[in-house]
Design an enzyme around this catalytic site. Sequence first.
Site, PDB file in Angstrom:
ATOM      1  N   ASN A   1       0.692  -1.045   0.118  1.00  0.00           N
ATOM      2  CA  ASN A   1       0.073  -0.130  -0.037  1.00  0.00           C
ATOM      3  C   ASN A   1       0.845   1.368  -0.032  1.00  0.00           C
ATOM      4  O   ASN A   1       2.000   1.433   0.643  1.00  0.00           O
ATOM      5  CB  ASN A   1      -0.832  -0.199   1.266  1.00  0.00           C
ATOM      6  CG  ASN A   1      -1.803  -0.913   0.995  1.00  0.00           C
ATOM      7  OD1 ASN A   1      -2.344  -1.328   0.123  1.00  0.00           O
ATOM      8  ND2 ASN A   1      -2.328  -1.713   2.258  1.00  0.00           N
TER       9      ASN A   1
ATOM     10  N   HIS B   1       6.268  -2.450   3.815  1.00  0.00           N
ATOM     11  CA  HIS B   1       5.840  -3.810   4.364  1.00  0.00           C
ATOM     12  C   HIS B   1       4.909  -4.608   3.137  1.00  0.00           C
ATOM     13  O   HIS B   1       4.012  -3.909   2.557  1.00  0.00           O
ATOM     14  CB  HIS B   1       5.003  -3.821   5.557  1.00  0.00           C
ATOM     15  CG  HIS B   1       3.872  -2.683   5.569  1.00  0.00           C
ATOM     16  ND1 HIS B   1       3.983  -1.352   5.965  1.00  0.00           N
ATOM     17  CD2 HIS B   1       2.658  -2.800   5.472  1.00  0.00           C
ATOM     18  CE1 HIS B   1       2.854  -0.630   5.678  1.00  0.00           C
ATOM     19  NE2 HIS B   1       2.303  -1.477   5.603  1.00  0.00           N
TER      20      HIS B   1
ATOM     21  N   HIS C   1       2.243  -7.177   2.459  1.00  0.00           N
ATOM     22  CA  HIS C   1       1.210  -7.984   2.859  1.00  0.00           C
ATOM     23  C   HIS C   1       0.984  -9.122   1.903  1.00  0.00           C
ATOM     24  O   HIS C   1       1.185  -9.329   1.025  1.00  0.00           O
ATOM     25  CB  HIS C   1      -0.159  -7.360   2.699  1.00  0.00           C
ATOM     26  CG  HIS C   1      -0.467  -6.116   3.574  1.00  0.00           C
ATOM     27  ND1 HIS C   1      -1.054  -6.114   4.548  1.00  0.00           N
ATOM     28  CD2 HIS C   1      -0.128  -4.662   3.328  1.00  0.00           C
ATOM     29  CE1 HIS C   1      -1.238  -4.894   5.075  1.00  0.00           C
ATOM     30  NE2 HIS C   1      -0.544  -4.015   4.198  1.00  0.00           N
TER      31      HIS C   1
HETATM   32  P1  DGP Z   1      -0.903  -0.868   5.551  1.00  0.00           P
HETATM   33  O1  DGP Z   1      -2.168  -0.368   5.557  1.00  0.00           O
HETATM   34  O2  DGP Z   1      -0.469  -1.135   4.234  1.00  0.00           O
HETATM   35  O3  DGP Z   1       0.046   0.370   6.347  1.00  0.00           O
HETATM   36  O4  DGP Z   1      -0.887  -1.753   6.887  1.00  0.00           O
HETATM   37  C1  DGP Z   1      -0.316  -1.802   8.029  1.00  0.00           C
HETATM   38  C2  DGP Z   1      -0.528  -2.967   8.796  1.00  0.00           C
HETATM   39  O5  DGP Z   1      -0.023  -3.087   9.703  1.00  0.00           O
HETATM   40  C3  DGP Z   1      -2.293  -3.189   9.237  1.00  0.00           C
HETATM   41  O6  DGP Z   1      -2.778  -4.165   8.512  1.00  0.00           O
HETATM   42  C4  DGP Z   1      -1.943  -3.320  10.601  1.00  0.00           C
HETATM   43  C5  DGP Z   1      -0.629  -3.967  10.899  1.00  0.00           C
HETATM   44  N1  DGP Z   1      -0.413  -3.109  12.254  1.00  0.00           N
HETATM   45  C6  DGP Z   1      -0.151  -2.071  12.761  1.00  0.00           C
HETATM   46  N2  DGP Z   1       0.380  -1.970  13.713  1.00  0.00           N
HETATM   47  C7  DGP Z   1       0.908  -3.026  14.273  1.00  0.00           C
HETATM   48  C8  DGP Z   1       1.572  -3.876  15.132  1.00  0.00           C
HETATM   49  O7  DGP Z   1       1.975  -2.883  16.228  1.00  0.00           O
HETATM   50  N3  DGP Z   1       1.960  -4.997  15.193  1.00  0.00           N
HETATM   51  C9  DGP Z   1       1.461  -5.819  14.224  1.00  0.00           C
HETATM   52  N4  DGP Z   1       1.873  -7.047  14.291  1.00  0.00           N
HETATM   53  N5  DGP Z   1       0.870  -5.377  13.095  1.00  0.00           N
HETATM   54  C10 DGP Z   1       0.578  -4.047  13.008  1.00  0.00           C
END
Ligand code: DGP
Length: 116
Positions: free
Chosen positions: A89, A102, A104
């Site tokens: 994203n 990141h 997904h």
């Molecule tokens: P995006 O929308 O592409 O920026 O996705 C970020 C993702 O990160 C979202 O699906 C939730 C995940 N996320 C946010 N904070 C944390 C965290 O502290 N730990 C983990 N494992 N995932 C997280």
Amino acid sequence: MTDCLFCGIVAGDVPADIVERSERSVAFRDVNPTAPTHVLVVPRRHITDAAAITAGDAEDLADMVALAHAVAAAAGIATNERGYRLVFNVGPDASNSVAHLHLHVIGGRSMSWPPG
Ligand code: DGP
């Protein structure tokens, strides 16, 4: 980078459910999963997002995609019968919420295309 959530996970300072590691990348479960398999693959080096990728990041990118495939294989979805989705994203319209690149890895259920 200081104050980066995913740098904190890579460093082990922030807890996460880590599923795979490589020399260049770390894979951990998304805290808010949208499918039975929903894992984030991040480079150990801080890269802000996919729009910031340069040719110098090629080895990190290749490693991330290979680790994503290893995650899918471990989940049993890297098969001709199943499959998985890889998503970067970028920006607010795509709901990018964490400023550390990141990837997904989403799978374990049927998904339509284009996504809603
Ligand atoms: P995006 O929308 O592409 O920026 O996705 C970020 C993702 O990160 C979202 O699906 C939730 C995940 N996320 C946010 N904070 C944390 C965290 O502290 N730990 C983990 N494992 N995932 C997280």
